[in-house]
Design a protein around this motif. Structure first.
Motif, PDB file in Angstrom:
ATOM      1  N   UNK A 203       0.853  -1.184   0.000  1.00  0.00           N
ATOM      2  CA  UNK A 203       0.000   0.000   0.000  1.00  0.00           C
ATOM      3  C   UNK A 203       0.891   1.236   0.000  1.00  0.00           C
ATOM      4  N   UNK A 204       0.263   2.404   0.035  1.00  0.00           N
ATOM      5  CA  UNK A 204       1.025   3.655  -0.007  1.00  0.00           C
ATOM      6  C   UNK A 204       1.625   3.982   1.352  1.00  0.00           C
ATOM      7  N   UNK A 205       2.617   4.880   1.382  1.00  0.00           N
ATOM      8  CA  UNK A 205       3.082   5.398   2.675  1.00  0.00           C
ATOM      9  C   UNK A 205       1.940   6.093   3.425  1.00  0.00           C
ATOM     10  N   UNK A 206       0.967   6.653   2.695  1.00  0.00           N
ATOM     11  CA  UNK A 206      -0.171   7.330   3.343  1.00  0.00           C
ATOM     12  C   UNK A 206      -0.974   6.350   4.181  1.00  0.00           C
ATOM     13  N   UNK A 207      -1.317   5.214   3.589  1.00  0.00           N
ATOM     14  CA  UNK A 207      -2.100   4.212   4.324  1.00  0.00           C
ATOM     15  C   UNK A 207      -1.239   3.539   5.390  1.00  0.00           C
ATOM     16  N   UNK A 208       0.073   3.416   5.100  1.00  0.00           N
ATOM     17  CA  UNK A 208       0.993   2.899   6.122  1.00  0.00           C
ATOM     18  C   UNK A 208       0.930   3.762   7.370  1.00  0.00           C
ATOM     19  N   UNK A 209       0.953   5.082   7.170  1.00  0.00           N
ATOM     20  CA  UNK A 209       0.931   5.992   8.315  1.00  0.00           C
ATOM     21  C   UNK A 209      -0.454   6.021   8.967  1.00  0.00           C
ATOM     22  N   UNK A 210      -1.525   6.110   8.148  1.00  0.00           N
ATOM     23  CA  UNK A 210      -2.849   6.225   8.774  1.00  0.00           C
ATOM     24  C   UNK A 210      -3.215   4.949   9.535  1.00  0.00           C
TER      25      UNK A 210
END
Ligand code: PCA
Length: 327
Positions: A203-210
């Motif tokens: 997945x994206x770094x965005x979803x990794x963080x969220x």
């Protein structure tokens, strides 16, 4: 008997009300994604721009709180919610064209992603129009990279692992890597890992963080393999019932949201990777072996997609490649 035009006061009021300017309309806008996600921030800004220019009040319902992800498109088609956001490739079961942005390494940079969107947008619009849906805008997630609990050197390290999938393409990718796919929505990622239902994901770094991936994985392998898009759609009948000025205002806000969203997405890649690192995740470039294996899987998936998508798909890829070679 004297003539009374209205038999009752309520009827008189009802008729008088019709003569007043249209009252504000309230529109629900469901999205599968949470408030901290840049897509949700972008559609919230879009909603505010529409509200400022029209009499429509838009309520964004985040994190699948009004309709779950698999129900959002149908709820908009049926007019239950006039507008909504979905991951475009979730509609792959309806038509392969919707999955063109989820083929590994076909279009993995923003420049390529833009060219692929320009090439595929007219067909996507056409397919949606046939269902009474109008496309407003689409914005990509940052590049898709692999999250694991131990470092990976090759796809062999994922063999037999239960791998989180979010659409048909990630399922197929997992299979081709020898892993076992399981569909999990973004909001359920932490639980899926903590209960052992999945052990790895892309997945994206965005979803990794969220999803606070550092709580349940340690390694981020920076493949940035494709840029899957969210799209915002509106029920065509609801849209066409608006006066022309409102329709134009929505289209203007949509075009601005698309430009803003692509910029936000590109900026997210580095900033969210830093957040992953700050929280203790080890960031690594894919090994040569892994890159080679993934490139081969990308080739296979491109061929499979072309077989499924036929002449229409081939035309999209041809336009995409022509656009890139002109740049
Ligand atoms: N986040 C969404 C779709 C792609 C992405 O980066 C998800 O993981 O489901």
């Amino acid at each position: 008997m004297t003539f009374t035009p209205f038999r009752s006061l309520p009827a008189a009021i009802a008729v008088a009300t019709l003569a007043l300017p249209a009252a504000a309309q309230s529109w629900d806008m469901p999205t599968p994604y949470g408030d901290s996600v840049f897509h949700t921030q972008n559609i919230t800004e879009f909603a505010a721009a529409v509200e400022a220019a029209t009499d429509i009040d838009i309520t964004v319902h985040s994190a699948g709180s009004l309709y779950a992800h698999p129900e959002i498109k149908d709820s908009v088609r049926r007019g239950l919610a006039p507008m909504g956001e979905v991951l475009m490739s979730r509609l792959a079961n309806e038509d392969p064209i919707f999955a063109v942005d989820s083929i590994p390494f076909l279009a993995s940079s923003y420049e390529e992603g833009r060219a692929l969107w320009t090439a595929s947008r007219p067909v996507v619009e056409e397919k949606l129009a046939a269902q009474g849906l109008t496309l407003l805008f689409a914005v990509p997630w940052p590049g898709q990279s692999i999250y694991t609990q131990t470092p990976i050197e090759s796809t062999e390290d994922l063999e037999g692992a239960s791998f989180r999938a979010y659409n048909a393409a990630t399922e197929r990718l997992a299979q081709l890597m020898g892993a076992v796919p399981t569909q999990v929505e973004t909001g359920d990622i932490p639980t899926a890992f903590s209960t052992g239902r999945v052990a790895a994901m892309i997945t994206s770094p965005s979803t990794g963080v969220s999803s606070q991936a550092w709580d349940f994985t340690s390694n981020y392998t920076d493949t940035q393999a494709w840029l899957p898009k969210n799209m915002v759609i509106v029920n065509t009948a609801a849209f066409e019932a608006l006066d022309e000025a409102d329709q134009e205002a929505i289209m203007r806000a949509a075009a601005e949201a698309e430009t803003r969203g692509w910029e936000m997405s590109a900026a997210e890649t580095a900033s969210k990777m830093s957040t992953l690192e700050e929280n203790g995740m080890v960031i690594a470039q894919p090994s040569e072996k892994l890159s080679g294996q993934l490139a081969e899987i990308g080739e296979t998936m491109t061929q499979e997609w072309l077989e499924e998508a036929g002449a229409e798909g081939a035309a999209v890829i041809k336009a995409f490649e022509a656009d890139l070679s002109n740049q």
